[in-house]
Design an enzyme around this catalytic site. Structure first.
Site, PDB file in Angstrom:
ATOM      1  N   LYS A 174     -23.119-117.578  88.359  1.00 18.12           N
ATOM      2  CA  LYS A 174     -23.354-119.020  88.519  1.00 18.12           C
ATOM      3  C   LYS A 174     -22.563-119.730  87.419  1.00 18.12           C
ATOM      4  O   LYS A 174     -23.021-119.844  86.282  1.00 18.12           O
ATOM      5  CB  LYS A 174     -24.853-119.308  88.391  1.00 18.12           C
ATOM      6  CG  LYS A 174     -25.341-120.570  89.096  1.00 18.12           C
ATOM      7  CD  LYS A 174     -24.710-121.865  88.637  1.00 18.12           C
ATOM      8  CE  LYS A 174     -25.420-122.532  87.496  1.00 18.12           C
ATOM      9  NZ  LYS A 174     -24.720-123.786  87.068  1.00 18.12           N
ATOM     10  N   GLY A 181     -25.362-120.992  76.896  1.00 13.28           N
ATOM     11  CA  GLY A 181     -25.570-122.431  77.070  1.00 13.28           C
ATOM     12  C   GLY A 181     -26.424-122.954  75.932  1.00 13.28           C
ATOM     13  O   GLY A 181     -26.459-122.359  74.848  1.00 13.28           O
ATOM     14  N   GLY A 240     -31.769-122.132  77.326  1.00  9.64           N
ATOM     15  CA  GLY A 240     -31.957-120.698  77.029  1.00  9.64           C
ATOM     16  C   GLY A 240     -33.426-120.335  76.885  1.00  9.64           C
ATOM     17  O   GLY A 240     -33.867-119.277  77.334  1.00  9.64           O
ATOM     18  N   GLU A 246     -26.970-116.448  74.595  1.00 11.33           N
ATOM     19  CA  GLU A 246     -25.970-116.881  73.616  1.00 11.33           C
ATOM     20  C   GLU A 246     -26.018-118.398  73.597  1.00 11.33           C
ATOM     21  O   GLU A 246     -25.642-119.026  74.581  1.00 11.33           O
ATOM     22  CB  GLU A 246     -24.596-116.362  74.072  1.00 11.33           C
ATOM     23  CG  GLU A 246     -23.537-116.492  73.044  1.00 11.33           C
ATOM     24  CD  GLU A 246     -23.978-115.862  71.759  1.00 11.33           C
ATOM     25  OE1 GLU A 246     -24.046-116.602  70.768  1.00 11.33           O
ATOM     26  OE2 GLU A 246     -24.281-114.656  71.740  1.00 11.33           O
ATOM     27  N   CYS A 255     -19.560-123.281  70.599  1.00 10.19           N
ATOM     28  CA  CYS A 255     -20.787-122.921  69.877  1.00 10.19           C
ATOM     29  C   CYS A 255     -20.437-122.446  68.477  1.00 10.19           C
ATOM     30  O   CYS A 255     -21.294-122.414  67.598  1.00 10.19           O
ATOM     31  CB  CYS A 255     -21.591-121.895  70.649  1.00 10.19           C
ATOM     32  SG  CYS A 255     -20.679-120.457  71.093  1.00 10.19           S
ATOM     33  N   GLU A 288     -27.282-129.561  67.045  1.00 10.99           N
ATOM     34  CA  GLU A 288     -25.948-129.287  67.573  1.00 10.99           C
ATOM     35  C   GLU A 288     -25.452-130.502  68.345  1.00 10.99           C
ATOM     36  O   GLU A 288     -26.091-130.947  69.300  1.00 10.99           O
ATOM     37  CB  GLU A 288     -25.985-128.067  68.502  1.00 10.99           C
ATOM     38  CG  GLU A 288     -24.600-127.660  68.950  1.00 10.99           C
ATOM     39  CD  GLU A 288     -24.589-126.425  69.830  1.00 10.99           C
ATOM     40  OE1 GLU A 288     -25.434-126.348  70.740  1.00 10.99           O
ATOM     41  OE2 GLU A 288     -23.732-125.551  69.618  1.00 10.99           O
TER      42      GLU A 288
HETATM   43  C1  UN1 Z   1     -18.110-120.464  72.370  1.00  8.26           C
HETATM   44  O1  UN1 Z   1     -17.871-121.445  71.704  1.00  8.26           O
HETATM   45  O2  UN1 Z   1     -18.994-120.523  73.240  1.00  8.26           O
HETATM   46  O3  UN1 Z   1     -14.780-117.622  68.295  1.00  8.26           O
HETATM   47  C2  UN1 Z   1     -17.365-119.193  72.246  1.00  8.26           C
HETATM   48  C3  UN1 Z   1     -14.484-118.495  69.096  1.00  8.26           C
HETATM   49  C4  UN1 Z   1     -14.139-118.108  70.502  1.00  8.26           C
HETATM   50  C5  UN1 Z   1     -15.367-118.038  71.349  1.00  8.26           C
HETATM   51  C6  UN1 Z   1     -16.216-119.264  71.302  1.00  8.26           C
HETATM   52  N1  UN1 Z   1     -13.483-116.824  70.501  1.00  8.26           N
HETATM   53  O4  UN1 Z   1     -14.467-119.671  68.794  1.00  8.26           O
END
Ligand code: UN1
Length: 516
Positions: free
Chosen positions: A195, A248, A253, A270, A304, A405
């Site tokens: 999805k 997300g 989550g 994650e 993230c 965030e």
């Molecule tokens: C994300 O922001 O969800 O280290 C992943 C990093 C990338 C992955 C980010 N390789 O910023």
């Protein structure tokens, strides 16, 4: 059971005229491209230019989730019996196709989600890297052998697949993150219902088409498009889904985890980050500034792993702030396909408003706005969702802009008196994904490596840029103990089985026959 409360989001609805020009895409269920059961659709919009509609996609519901899970379930027994090295060859071939089509896919990615072309190329490359890396696991997937306490007994462990995996993925890495999940799921012998985020459904379609071209049997991967609350939630709750792998927000989550708990299913989460960079008084300030620009503003801060809290030693904070602001103000906003653009748009209007909301919050809390803080509508940018790179000074660790965030191009500077205070402030977050320290002092660097509460720590490098063969994930409300990337990801997508083979020809009783 109470259904999860998925946050509702405002969505851009294109005019009928835009929609008639757009190509119509479908779900993939049991190898066939099909509409949603209810016939509803949504539009896929270019965030740099909202009149550019990339396509219309099925707005699926629980019926589509049911069908997709049923197909994945039917194909599981056959797929798990394909030898792992053969399964891996398909991933290897998919990597080769991606490599050949890297430029074209990167351009499409920029059009679909906005980040500048160079970063989209990086996203496709990360996907390629992961496919090659995980393809290698097809000839490893190691278990172990270990002595038995009994004679003529062979003891070993093997990895077995779980069954149907639901992969729910975000829009900020539209290829890399799905592949982080699908590649290990498939090499281990699971089947998948995928999805993708409703903001990037087209990259998902292109990726699965490539898997099919590479030889993936129909029905092993199924796609259902649509919104989390309408199709994601029933997918997560479906009793035949053995594992949910979700990337997300921490809020969604949590709902995913609660729904999974009710069915005792495995869930790998994650989620958010509020990633600190520590800048010590002995740091190479130029290096720390370019690292902050890269970590804070690339992908418009929509990672993230984005750097959002910069803990700077008081002795150098003014100089650091001046250099950072000069560089941040020089960043050019625009369409990510234009070579002159440094920073692309925010993914959609609701997110843009949210980012701007945090600027208001920061000002109310008494932080000092050093630059940015505005929705940007100049020239071509008026057609999209742009936000000026924003730096707040005089931020304290308790302020909301230092705790929550933002997922936008907003960086907060927090003056600190030294390493201990910096570590304490860094660890005062509920998140713990990435972290970084700029220092020339090896003692400080190792103290930070040891003490920063995060799944990833960089020294003299920004918070972004994790490589696929190292474990990726975080502590606190960033994750739930699992890792993506590295061989560690196999711990998510396989079950351990302990195996005992008795070749003595008689009944042997562990703990009893050899007991004193
Ligand atoms: C994300 O922001 O969800 O280290 C992943 C990093 C990338 C992955 C980010 N390789 O910023």
């Amino acid at each position: 059971m109470k259904s999860p409360e998925w946050p509702n989001r405002e969505r851009y609805v294109s005019s009928a005229e835009d929609a008639t020009m757009a190509e119509r895409f479908q779900n993939l269920i049991d190898g066939k491209w099909v509409d949603a059961a209810n016939g509803a659709t949504f539009d896929d919009i270019n965030p740099a230019n909202k009149t550019d509609v990339l396509g219309t996609f099925p707005r699926s519901d629980h019926r589509d989730a049911d069908r997709a899970v049923e197909a994945a379930k039917v194909h599981f027994p056959k797929w798990r019996r394909v030898p792992a090295p053969r399964r891996a060859e398909i991933l290897f071939r998919a990597a080769e196709i991606l490599l050949r089509r890297k430029q074209e896919l990167a351009q499409l990615m920029t059009r679909e989600m906005g980040k500048v072309l160079m970063e989209s190329q990086g996203d496709v490359q990360e996907a390629i890297d992961m496919l090659y890396y995980i393809a290698g696991e097809g000839r490893r997937l190691h278990g172990e052998t270990t002595p038995s306490e009994l004679p003529d007994m062979f003891a070993m462990t093997i990895r077995v697949p779980l069954g149907v995996v639901a992969a729910i993925t975000p829009w900020n890495f539209p290829l890399a993150i799905p592949i982080w999940k699908l590649a290990p799921a498939l090499v281990a012998g699971n089947t998948v219902v995928f999805k993708p985020a409703e903001d990037t459904p087209l990259m998902a379609v292109r990726f699965v088409e490539i898997l099919l071209e590479a030889g993936l049997p129909p029905g092993v991967v199924n796609i259902v498009h649509g919104y989390g609350e309408e199709v994601g939630a029933p997918l997560v709750r479906h009793p035949e889904v053995a594992l949910v792998s979700f990337t997300g927000s921490s809020e969604v989550g949590r709902e995913v985890a609660i729904a999974c708990a009710a069915e005792h299913k495995r869930v790998s989460l994650e989620m958010g980050g509020k990633n600190p960079i520590l800048v010590m008084e002995d740091a190479d300030l130029d290096l720390a500034v370019v690292g902050t620009i890269w970590g804070g503003f690339e992908t418009s801060g929509q990672r993230c792993t984005a750097a959002s809290r910069i803990l700077v030693h008081k002795k150098v904070v003014r100089e650091f702030a001046d250099r950072l602001v000069t560089k941040a103000q020089a960043l050019r906003l625009g369409d990510g396909l234009s070579p002159s653009t440094d920073v692309g748009p925010i993914i959609n209007d609701a997110r843009l408003k949210r980012v701007h909301g945090y600027t208001r919050i920061g000002l109310k809390e008494g932080a000092k706005l050093l630059c940015g803080g505005e929705i940007y509508r100049e020239g071509e940018c008026k057609k999209g969702f742009f936000y000026t790179p924003t730096v707040f000074g005089d931020v304290s660790a308790k302020m909301r802009i230092a705790q929550e965030e933002i997922f936008g191009p907003t960086v907060s500077l927090l003056p600190v008196a030294g390493l201990e205070e910096a570590i304490e402030a860094a660890n005062s977050s509920r998140y713990g994904l990435s972290s970084s320290i700029y220092t020339r002092d090896i003692n400080k660097a190792f103290r930070a490596i040891e003490s920063l509460g995060a799944g990833v720590t960089y020294v003299n490098a920004p918070t972004i840029g994790a490589e696929v063969h190292l474990p990726f994930g975080g502590i606190g409300q960033t994750g739930n103990g699992h890792r993506e990337g590295g061989w560690q990801v196999l711990e998510v997508f396989t079950e351990w089985k302990a195996v005992y083979v008795d070749y003595s020809g008689k009944l042997q009783r562990a703990q009893i026959d050899l007991g004193g």
